[in-house]
Design a protein around this motif. Structure first.
Motif, short mmCIF file in Angstrom:
data_model
loop_
_atom_site.label_atom_id
_atom_site.label_comp_id
_atom_site.label_asym_id
_atom_site.label_seq_id
_atom_site.Cartn_x
_atom_site.Cartn_y
_atom_site.Cartn_z
N LEU A 1 5.77 -18.94 32.47
CA LEU A 1 5.16 -18.37 33.67
C LEU A 1 6.07 -17.36 34.35
N SER A 2 7.39 -17.45 34.11
CA SER A 2 8.32 -16.51 34.73
C SER A 2 8.47 -15.24 33.90
N ASP A 3 7.86 -15.21 32.72
CA ASP A 3 7.87 -14.02 31.87
C ASP A 3 6.60 -13.24 32.17
N LYS A 4 6.74 -12.06 32.76
CA LYS A 4 5.57 -11.31 33.22
C LYS A 4 4.58 -11.02 32.10
N ARG A 5 5.09 -10.70 30.91
CA ARG A 5 4.18 -10.37 29.82
C ARG A 5 3.45 -11.61 29.29
N LEU A 6 4.21 -12.67 29.06
CA LEU A 6 3.58 -13.89 28.55
C LEU A 6 2.65 -14.50 29.58
N SER A 7 3.04 -14.44 30.84
CA SER A 7 2.19 -15.01 31.88
C SER A 7 0.87 -14.25 32.00
N SER A 8 0.88 -12.96 31.68
CA SER A 8 -0.37 -12.18 31.70
C SER A 8 -1.34 -12.73 30.66
N ALA A 9 -0.83 -13.06 29.48
CA ALA A 9 -1.68 -13.62 28.43
C ALA A 9 -2.16 -15.01 28.81
N ILE A 10 -1.28 -15.82 29.40
CA ILE A 10 -1.68 -17.16 29.81
C ILE A 10 -2.74 -17.09 30.89
N ARG A 11 -2.58 -16.17 31.83
CA ARG A 11 -3.59 -16.02 32.88
C ARG A 11 -4.93 -15.61 32.28
N ALA A 12 -4.91 -14.75 31.27
CA ALA A 12 -6.15 -14.31 30.64
C ALA A 12 -6.84 -15.48 29.96
N ILE A 13 -6.08 -16.32 29.28
CA ILE A 13 -6.65 -17.50 28.63
C ILE A 13 -7.30 -18.42 29.66
N HIS A 14 -6.59 -18.65 30.77
CA HIS A 14 -7.12 -19.55 31.80
C HIS A 14 -8.35 -18.95 32.49
N TRP B 1 -10.62 -15.51 21.70
CA TRP B 1 -9.42 -14.71 21.77
C TRP B 1 -8.78 -14.53 20.40
N THR B 2 -8.26 -13.33 20.17
CA THR B 2 -7.48 -13.07 18.96
C THR B 2 -6.06 -12.75 19.37
N LEU B 3 -5.13 -12.86 18.41
CA LEU B 3 -3.74 -12.54 18.70
C LEU B 3 -3.59 -11.09 19.14
N THR B 4 -4.38 -10.20 18.53
CA THR B 4 -4.30 -8.79 18.89
C THR B 4 -4.71 -8.57 20.34
N GLU B 5 -5.80 -9.21 20.78
CA GLU B 5 -6.27 -9.06 22.16
C GLU B 5 -5.26 -9.62 23.15
N LEU B 6 -4.71 -10.79 22.84
CA LEU B 6 -3.74 -11.41 23.74
C LEU B 6 -2.45 -10.58 23.79
N GLY B 7 -2.06 -10.03 22.63
CA GLY B 7 -0.89 -9.16 22.60
C GLY B 7 -1.09 -7.92 23.46
N GLU B 8 -2.26 -7.34 23.37
CA GLU B 8 -2.57 -6.16 24.18
C GLU B 8 -2.54 -6.50 25.66
N THR B 9 -3.04 -7.68 26.01
CA THR B 9 -3.02 -8.12 27.40
C THR B 9 -1.58 -8.25 27.90
N ALA B 10 -0.70 -8.70 27.00
CA ALA B 10 0.72 -8.87 27.35
C ALA B 10 1.51 -7.57 27.21
N GLY B 11 0.88 -6.53 26.68
CA GLY B 11 1.57 -5.26 26.50
C GLY B 11 2.54 -5.26 25.34
N MET B 12 2.20 -6.02 24.29
CA MET B 12 3.07 -6.11 23.11
C MET B 12 2.23 -6.03 21.85
N SER B 13 2.91 -5.75 20.76
CA SER B 13 2.21 -5.75 19.48
C SER B 13 1.85 -7.18 19.11
#
Length: 311
Positions: free
Chosen positions: A196-209, A216-228
């Protein structure tokens, strides 16, 4: 609702009692099975060592410090960890609001605080997502938590009109305060909470919640987190301890447990609401995560007695 708020809402923490103890001389007390209770305490005077089951390093506690044990793990408090421990059940009488126990005549160390029961048969899965120890030693942090603890003790002790509801709100606020400050301190660790303290990972977790039923696919979650896709998958697993898709499945099952406990919706309704196209796919995922079928789980909830809390 943010992920941490959602988790605590599912845990349903409620204040059960506020008490403490006063110790003198050399002492060591072992607190065994916590029966899914979260402990939250403030050191009023003196200092001691805290050792939590499964945690490698003990924590030194000094006057004014606050600590929370969010997972409800067995723990030991001692003036010296080399001393043999006395089981808490042999020296503590049945718990009562505001009660204080004296050890060795008292006068050297004192502690007060509250314990919280957590609701739901799926509480263990939720507690595992929290850190084993939250230690607050900075003055500003501990003063904020100390106010909550002392106010809760007052509500429980005075038994005023509305006191029960006030205590429940204070329980939520106290836990959120402690966990939020723990994250703000930059503590590092492995697990969902620290992600939760990692801004990129927390963005993906928030999207899931926000949309757990989405495919969800890994590609979509990665894009949400701003990563490949690959970098996201590796970083998520290294931090959280499981893959993003495994986490999605586990969160869905925690929501399913809550729905099965609180409502009478048939499996055919619960499954699609959480993103499963068939009852069989949902049941298979549920059994893998929870350890039994949805129908067995609901049967256990319907037939089990109300949870009793030990002193």
């Amino acid at each position: 609702m943010d992920p941490l708020s959602e988790l605590l809402t599912l845990l349903k923490p409620s204040s059960t009692i506020s008490s403490g103890f006063d110790a003198g001389g050399d002492w060591s007390v072992w607190f065994g099975d916590q029966q899914r209770q979260i402990k939250c305490y403030v050191i009023q005077s003196g200092g001691c060592w805290l050792a939590v089951d499964g945690v490698r390093d003990p924590v030194r506690l000094e006057q004014g410090d606050c600590f929370v044990l969010p997972r409800g793990l067995p723990f030991r408090l001692a003036s010296d960890l080399n001393l043999p421990s006395i089981d808490a059940s042999t020296i503590f009488p049945p718990a009562r609001a505001g009660g204080m126990v004296t050890i060795n005549g008292g006068g050297g160390f004192s502690l007060t605080g509250s314990r919280f029961a957590v609701g739901g048969h799926h509480a263990e899965l939720l507690l595992e997502m929290l850190p084993p120890i939250v230690h607050l030693s900075q003055e500003a942090e501990r003063d904020a938590l100390r106010w909550s603890i002392e106010r809760m003790m007052q509500e429980v002790r005075l038994n005023q009109p509305g006191g029960y509801l006030m205590a429940q709100h204070l329980a939520h606020m106290m836990l959120l305060q402690a966990l939020r400050m723990h994250l703000a301190n930059g503590h590092q660790g492995t697990g969902w909470f620290f992600a939760l303290s990692d801004k990129r990972l927390s963005s993906a977790i928030r999207a899931i919640h926000a949309d757990p039923a989405r495919h969800w696919t890994l590609t979509e979650l990665g894009e949400t987190a701003g990563m490949s896709r690959s970098v996201f998958a590796e970083r998520f697993r290294a931090t959280v301890g499981e893959t993003p898709i495994d986490y999605l499945s586990r969160w869905r099952m925690l929501l399913a447990c809550d729905r099965l406990e609180k409502g009478n919706d048939p499996i055919s309704v619960v499954a699609p609401a959480l993103g499963y196209q068939s009852e069989s796919a949902f049941s298979k995922a549920f059994k893998r995560v929870v350890g039994c079928s949805p129908r067995q789980y609901r049967g256990q909830v319907d037939t089990s007695p109300e949870t009793q809390l030990a002193p």
